[in-house]
Write a protein that holds these residues in place. Sequence first.
Motif, short mmCIF file in Angstrom:
data_model
loop_
_atom_site.label_atom_id
_atom_site.label_comp_id
_atom_site.label_asym_id
_atom_site.label_seq_id
_atom_site.Cartn_x
_atom_site.Cartn_y
_atom_site.Cartn_z
N MET A 106 0.48 -1.19 -0.24
CA MET A 106 -0.18 0.00 0.37
C MET A 106 0.91 1.26 0.26
O MET A 106 1.70 1.45 0.65
CB MET A 106 -0.59 0.20 0.99
N ALA A 107 0.66 2.32 -1.25
CA ALA A 107 1.88 3.32 -1.27
C ALA A 107 0.41 4.37 -0.80
O ALA A 107 -0.46 4.93 -0.78
CB ALA A 107 1.64 3.07 -2.38
N MET A 126 -1.10 17.30 -5.42
CA MET A 126 -1.70 18.33 -5.45
C MET A 126 -2.89 18.00 -5.22
O MET A 126 -3.78 18.46 -5.07
CB MET A 126 -1.44 19.43 -5.79
N MET A 127 -3.06 17.25 -6.36
CA MET A 127 -4.47 16.41 -7.25
C MET A 127 -5.00 15.49 -6.99
O MET A 127 -4.62 14.21 -7.90
CB MET A 127 -5.01 17.30 -8.32
N PRO A 128 -5.07 14.50 -5.73
CA PRO A 128 -5.56 13.31 -4.84
C PRO A 128 -6.80 13.03 -6.14
O PRO A 128 -7.44 13.45 -6.33
CB PRO A 128 -5.62 13.07 -4.31
N PHE A 129 -6.57 11.81 -6.45
CA PHE A 129 -7.81 11.00 -6.57
C PHE A 129 -8.71 10.59 -6.40
O PHE A 129 -7.90 9.33 -5.23
CB PHE A 129 -7.49 11.11 -8.48
N LEU A 138 -7.54 3.93 -12.40
CA LEU A 138 -6.77 4.64 -13.11
C LEU A 138 -5.95 3.00 -13.50
O LEU A 138 -4.76 2.77 -13.20
CB LEU A 138 -5.66 5.51 -12.82
N GLY A 139 -6.62 2.53 -14.71
CA GLY A 139 -5.28 1.30 -15.25
C GLY A 139 -5.54 0.00 -14.65
O GLY A 139 -6.51 -0.37 -13.82
N ASN A 140 -4.69 0.08 -13.68
CA ASN A 140 -4.33 -1.19 -13.01
C ASN A 140 -4.10 -0.08 -11.43
O ASN A 140 -3.43 -1.24 -10.54
CB ASN A 140 -3.14 -2.17 -12.89
N VAL A 141 -4.60 0.46 -11.69
CA VAL A 141 -3.97 1.08 -9.31
C VAL A 141 -5.34 1.54 -9.87
O VAL A 141 -6.08 2.53 -10.07
CB VAL A 141 -3.22 2.72 -9.97
N ILE A 142 -5.05 1.47 -7.84
CA ILE A 142 -6.70 1.98 -6.81
C ILE A 142 -6.43 2.92 -6.58
O ILE A 142 -5.22 2.81 -5.75
CB ILE A 142 -7.78 0.93 -7.49
N SER A 143 -7.12 4.24 -5.91
CA SER A 143 -6.88 5.19 -5.51
C SER A 143 -7.87 5.05 -4.45
O SER A 143 -8.75 5.47 -4.69
CB SER A 143 -6.46 6.88 -6.00
N LYS A 186 -6.26 9.69 4.78
CA LYS A 186 -5.23 9.38 3.81
C LYS A 186 -5.39 8.47 1.53
O LYS A 186 -6.13 7.93 2.64
CB LYS A 186 -3.79 9.03 4.52
N HIS A 187 -5.13 9.84 1.50
CA HIS A 187 -5.26 8.71 0.37
C HIS A 187 -4.37 7.95 -0.38
O HIS A 187 -3.00 8.16 -0.21
CB HIS A 187 -4.59 9.76 -1.19
N CYS A 188 -4.84 6.72 -0.22
CA CYS A 188 -3.82 5.54 -0.36
C CYS A 188 -3.94 4.64 -2.00
O CYS A 188 -4.69 4.93 -2.62
CB CYS A 188 -4.25 4.13 0.24
N LEU A 189 -2.69 4.31 -2.09
CA LEU A 189 -2.53 3.39 -4.02
C LEU A 189 -2.46 1.67 -3.76
O LEU A 189 -1.71 1.08 -2.42
CB LEU A 189 -1.63 4.09 -4.70
#
Length: 260
Positions: free
Chosen positions: A1-2, A7-10, A14-19, A25-28
């Motif tokens: 987990m990252a 500046m502009m989290p989402f 997005l592709g093979n990445v989930i935010s 906190k925003h995690c990936l």
Amino acid sequence: MAILDAMMPFTGKLGNVISYKRNGKHCLRTVPQTVRQTDNTRRAAKTFGAASRKGALIRSAFTPELDIHPDRMLVNRLNSYIVAAGRNNHAGLKGFRFNGHTGLSKFFGKLPVFSNDGKLHIPPQPLTTCEDAVRMEIKVIASRIDFSTRTVSGTDTARINIDLIRPVQHFHQFEGADLWINVPGKGTLVVVVQIKFFWEDFDIRDRKFEVADILTVVEDKPLLAPLTKTAPRKKLTPMPAEPTCNTAPIQNGQPLIQRE
């Protein structure tokens, strides 16, 4: 987990990445290439999905009427509470706290009692109060939820304000009160009791003094078909026996005249 620090989290895929957002906190994380499911994992996913839909229905019914700020873990706590209660066990919702930090038992030594006629009775008792408050507000929120059709047929609220004694004391002798609500319709009636404290005109934004608990759950009783009385069977009277007639004996086709 990252952790996403931009500046502009989402949020989303997005592709093979989930935010996603967790604890503020925003995690990936990446999407797994293959997902292996057993019968148990499929069953658990189905149970969690049903609990999640039921939790979303409950939140949509009560969140617009709540005057407190639920904690950030409300969604996960409610879903876990529903799973622990069991399938179709609506009565298991009793006792759930929309604010996980405080409950009704902190302020009420004797919990309010809700009756089927729509009355919430708060027994006389000393109430635990906030030392800086001048007013205590008790609010009842009742919502009629049909879990089978996933609809909310109606919601009603009632409230009472209690002026606290000055100089401020930690306990206030409450003489008791009754609040009335009316939510007709089909479905399960879920009743929530909320408590807030106020200064002169401002509410005290302290999670330790904001309460909203599910007090009781009243199931919708199906109407029973009235019993119809069947007419008693009429007793059949036996047919009268045919009278027997004594015929004169016949000999060679002619009546036989008996001589004395």
